[in-house]
Design a protein around this motif. Structure first.
Motif, PDB file in Angstrom:
ATOM      1  N   GLY A 197       0.803  -1.205   0.000  1.00  0.00           N
ATOM      2  CA  GLY A 197       0.000   0.000   0.000  1.00  0.00           C
ATOM      3  C   GLY A 197       0.839   1.260   0.000  1.00  0.00           C
ATOM      4  N   LEU A 198       0.146   2.390   0.112  1.00  0.00           N
ATOM      5  CA  LEU A 198       0.746   3.716   0.067  1.00  0.00           C
ATOM      6  C   LEU A 198       0.557   4.422   1.395  1.00  0.00           C
ATOM      7  CD1 LEU A 198       1.866   6.219  -1.617  1.00  0.00           C
ATOM      8  CD2 LEU A 198      -0.543   6.748  -2.068  1.00  0.00           C
ATOM      9  N   VAL A 199       1.631   5.039   1.891  1.00  0.00           N
ATOM     10  CA  VAL A 199       1.536   5.948   3.031  1.00  0.00           C
ATOM     11  C   VAL A 199       1.620   7.360   2.473  1.00  0.00           C
ATOM     12  CG1 VAL A 199       2.634   6.777   5.143  1.00  0.00           C
ATOM     13  CG2 VAL A 199       2.578   4.322   4.654  1.00  0.00           C
ATOM     14  N   ILE A 200       0.599   8.165   2.738  1.00  0.00           N
ATOM     15  CA  ILE A 200       0.596   9.555   2.284  1.00  0.00           C
ATOM     16  C   ILE A 200       1.181  10.417   3.389  1.00  0.00           C
ATOM     17  CG2 ILE A 200      -0.796  11.460   1.403  1.00  0.00           C
ATOM     18  CD1 ILE A 200      -2.959   9.429   0.664  1.00  0.00           C
ATOM     19  N   ASN A 201       2.299  11.048   3.109  1.00  0.00           N
ATOM     20  CA  ASN A 201       2.926  11.929   4.092  1.00  0.00           C
ATOM     21  C   ASN A 201       2.680  13.388   3.714  1.00  0.00           C
ATOM     22  OD1 ASN A 201       4.440  12.454   6.436  1.00  0.00           O
ATOM     23  ND2 ASN A 201       6.287  12.804   5.235  1.00  0.00           N
ATOM     24  N   ILE A 218      -3.951  -0.191  -5.092  1.00  0.00           N
ATOM     25  CA  ILE A 218      -3.353  -0.476  -3.784  1.00  0.00           C
ATOM     26  C   ILE A 218      -4.053   0.374  -2.726  1.00  0.00           C
ATOM     27  CG2 ILE A 218      -1.105  -1.099  -4.742  1.00  0.00           C
ATOM     28  CD1 ILE A 218      -0.097   1.679  -3.968  1.00  0.00           C
ATOM     29  N   PRO A 219      -4.082  -0.081  -1.454  1.00  0.00           N
ATOM     30  CA  PRO A 219      -4.763   0.692  -0.416  1.00  0.00           C
ATOM     31  C   PRO A 219      -3.897   1.816   0.132  1.00  0.00           C
ATOM     32  CG  PRO A 219      -3.890  -1.326   0.521  1.00  0.00           C
ATOM     33  CD  PRO A 219      -3.617  -1.399  -0.961  1.00  0.00           C
ATOM     34  N   VAL A 220      -4.529   2.801   0.721  1.00  0.00           N
ATOM     35  CA  VAL A 220      -3.836   3.822   1.497  1.00  0.00           C
ATOM     36  C   VAL A 220      -3.720   3.291   2.925  1.00  0.00           C
ATOM     37  CG1 VAL A 220      -3.936   6.160   2.437  1.00  0.00           C
ATOM     38  CG2 VAL A 220      -4.647   5.736   0.071  1.00  0.00           C
ATOM     39  N   LEU A 221      -2.500   3.077   3.383  1.00  0.00           N
ATOM     40  CA  LEU A 221      -2.284   2.502   4.712  1.00  0.00           C
ATOM     41  C   LEU A 221      -2.415   3.546   5.811  1.00  0.00           C
ATOM     42  CD1 LEU A 221       0.791   0.200   3.946  1.00  0.00           C
ATOM     43  CD2 LEU A 221      -1.648  -0.380   3.886  1.00  0.00           C
ATOM     44  N   ALA A 222      -2.046   4.774   5.500  1.00  0.00           N
ATOM     45  CA  ALA A 222      -2.154   5.867   6.465  1.00  0.00           C
ATOM     46  C   ALA A 222      -1.997   7.185   5.732  1.00  0.00           C
ATOM     47  CB  ALA A 222      -1.095   5.748   7.561  1.00  0.00           C
ATOM     48  N   ALA A 223      -2.603   8.225   6.262  1.00  0.00           N
ATOM     49  CA  ALA A 223      -2.436   9.582   5.746  1.00  0.00           C
ATOM     50  C   ALA A 223      -1.934  10.442   6.899  1.00  0.00           C
ATOM     51  CB  ALA A 223      -3.747  10.123   5.187  1.00  0.00           C
ATOM     52  N   ILE A 224      -0.668  10.813   6.844  1.00  0.00           N
ATOM     53  CA  ILE A 224      -0.049  11.625   7.892  1.00  0.00           C
ATOM     54  C   ILE A 224      -0.229  13.093   7.508  1.00  0.00           C
ATOM     55  CG2 ILE A 224       2.095  12.120   9.130  1.00  0.00           C
ATOM     56  CD1 ILE A 224       3.026   9.278   8.272  1.00  0.00           C
ATOM     57  N   PRO A 249      -2.542   7.081  17.910  1.00  0.00           N
ATOM     58  CA  PRO A 249      -3.524   6.282  17.158  1.00  0.00           C
ATOM     59  C   PRO A 249      -3.163   6.127  15.684  1.00  0.00           C
ATOM     60  CG  PRO A 249      -4.646   7.822  18.609  1.00  0.00           C
ATOM     61  CD  PRO A 249      -3.190   8.194  18.629  1.00  0.00           C
ATOM     62  N   LEU A 250      -2.578   7.172  15.081  1.00  0.00           N
ATOM     63  CA  LEU A 250      -2.218   7.117  13.674  1.00  0.00           C
ATOM     64  C   LEU A 250      -1.153   6.045  13.441  1.00  0.00           C
ATOM     65  CD1 LEU A 250      -1.532  10.232  11.431  1.00  0.00           C
ATOM     66  CD2 LEU A 250      -0.197   8.156  11.217  1.00  0.00           C
ATOM     67  N   PHE A 251      -0.112   6.026  14.274  1.00  0.00           N
ATOM     68  CA  PHE A 251       0.972   5.066  14.059  1.00  0.00           C
ATOM     69  C   PHE A 251       0.625   3.672  14.578  1.00  0.00           C
ATOM     70  CE2 PHE A 251       3.188   9.055  13.410  1.00  0.00           C
ATOM     71  CZ  PHE A 251       3.941   8.745  12.294  1.00  0.00           C
ATOM     72  N   GLU A 252      -0.268   3.592  15.550  1.00  0.00           N
ATOM     73  CA  GLU A 252      -0.767   2.278  15.971  1.00  0.00           C
ATOM     74  C   GLU A 252      -1.531   1.627  14.822  1.00  0.00           C
ATOM     75  OE1 GLU A 252      -1.350   3.322  20.745  1.00  0.00           O
ATOM     76  OE2 GLU A 252      -3.072   3.342  19.366  1.00  0.00           O
ATOM     77  N   ALA A 253      -2.395   2.406  14.186  1.00  0.00           N
ATOM     78  CA  ALA A 253      -3.167   1.884  13.047  1.00  0.00           C
ATOM     79  C   ALA A 253      -2.261   1.543  11.879  1.00  0.00           C
ATOM     80  CB  ALA A 253      -4.222   2.912  12.620  1.00  0.00           C
ATOM     81  N   GLU A 256      -0.589  -1.804  12.457  1.00  0.00           N
ATOM     82  CA  GLU A 256      -1.504  -2.922  12.190  1.00  0.00           C
ATOM     83  C   GLU A 256      -1.657  -3.148  10.692  1.00  0.00           C
ATOM     84  OE1 GLU A 256      -5.080  -1.878  14.166  1.00  0.00           O
ATOM     85  OE2 GLU A 256      -4.233  -2.048  16.198  1.00  0.00           O
ATOM     86  N   GLN A 257      -1.742  -2.065   9.937  1.00  0.00           N
ATOM     87  CA  GLN A 257      -1.884  -2.168   8.483  1.00  0.00           C
ATOM     88  C   GLN A 257      -0.627  -2.770   7.855  1.00  0.00           C
ATOM     89  OE1 GLN A 257      -4.712  -1.967   6.998  1.00  0.00           O
ATOM     90  NE2 GLN A 257      -5.225   0.143   6.522  1.00  0.00           N
TER      91      GLN A 257
END
Length: 315
Positions: A197-201, A218-224, A249-253, A256-257
């Motif tokens: 997946g993609l992490v959007i920073n 591909i999924p978005v794993l997190a958006a920072i 919570p953002l980095f915990e999630a 998990e992803q």
């Protein structure tokens, strides 16, 4: 080189290590993401090894409060000259449960960064990589460079999956698309690596990165978010991914992803399709490519000079 990270060949009774390569454009925030991700996952009880595979050797600097740790390549060279052997304690350092090291690379103009990566992994094998017991090994790779060394995890099945870090700008998504193209290419050749997946920073909410992820499948794993608190703390080499903190919570999630996201085969975009994710005024569409002429290159009319070719009779 396949054997260097052959998790299938781990000793009996040892849990399988997830080896994940993180790619992205230089300066997009891979090191920031990895430092905070690895820290959070370690606090969750995971055994984490973070390996910097960027010649800048700055993957671990945020983790260690701005301090640089000795690189494997440089340490190996010094030890070899002194007739000594490199030990784990010379190149691997810990902070709050995170194990971290830097492969390093050559000085500017003095060697090939990709070859340095290959040499670094060879040294890792000599240090006993096969016997190490980690839940996750995170590899930080520069995505701008396309030479063989930086593509090793994808080309040689040295990891199970890839994560790309990008933002809502054309250049970072261009790099992310190149990484997806590499994964797709080697899957066609029988490879097994996929994109998790993609992490959007530095997400400013404009949506181009999210649209890119959807387009390539591909999924978005997190958006920072592009937040001043994150920017300021990162500039001061502070970990923001701490349990109980504002960004926990953002980095915990994200942890998990990263652990559960399956490796997918992406559908890389053509350059025109990638441009289509952006507004015309953003990327300059409508500009015409005008071919240059010899007169343009010379700055004046082109003079036709007599040929110096010699013609022989009867030739």
């Amino acid at each position: 080189m396949n054997a260097i990270i052959d998790v299938a060949g781990q000793p009996e009774g040892k849990s399988q290590t997830q080896i994940i390569a993180i790619y992205g454009k230089g300066g997009i925030g891979k090191s920031f993401t990895l430092a905070n991700l690895s820290y959070m996952m370690a606090q969750q009880g995971k055994r984490i090894l973070l390996i910097g595979c960027d010649p800048k050797s700055d993957t671990t600097s945020l983790l260690f409060g701005g301090r640089s740790c000795p690189t494997i390549i440089e340490t190996s060279s010094k030890k070899k000259l002194a007739g000594e052997v490199v030990s784990i304690g010379d190149v691997c350092f810990m902070r709050d449960g995170v194990f971290a090291m830097e492969l390093g690379g050559p000085e500017v103009g003095r060697g090939c960064g990709g070859r340095g990566i290959i040499h670094g992994f060879e040294l890792l094998e000599k240090l006993g990589f096969h016997q190490w017991a980690f839940d996750y090994v995170l590899l930080d790779f520069l995505g701008d460079v396309v030479c063989g060394g930086f593509g090793l995890p994808i080309a040689r099945d040295m990891c199970q999956k890839v994560i790309v870090v990008g933002s809502n700008d054309l250049q970072s998504l261009y790099v992310a698309n190149n990484v997806c193209s590499a994964v797709d290419y080697f899957r066609k050749l029988g490879g097994n690596v996929g994109v998790a997946g993609l992490v959007i920073n530095k997400d400013d909410g404009t949506g181009e990165a999210e649209a890119f992820a959807a387009a390539v499948g591909i999924p978005v794993l997190a958006a920072i978010p592009a937040d001043e608190d994150i920017r300021r703390k990162s500039a001061n080499y502070e970990i923001v991914g701490r349990p109980g903190g504002r960004w926990a919570p953002l980095f915990e999630a994200l942890g998990e992803q990263v652990a559960s996201a399956p490796p997918l085969r992406p559908n890389p975009l053509t350059h025109e399709t990638l441009l289509g994710l952006f507004k015309g005024e953003t990327v300059g569409r409508g500009v015409t490519l005008t071919p240059a002429t010899e007169s343009d290159m010379c700055g004046s009319a082109v003079l036709t000079r007599p040929s110096l070719e010699v013609h022989y009779e009867g030739a």
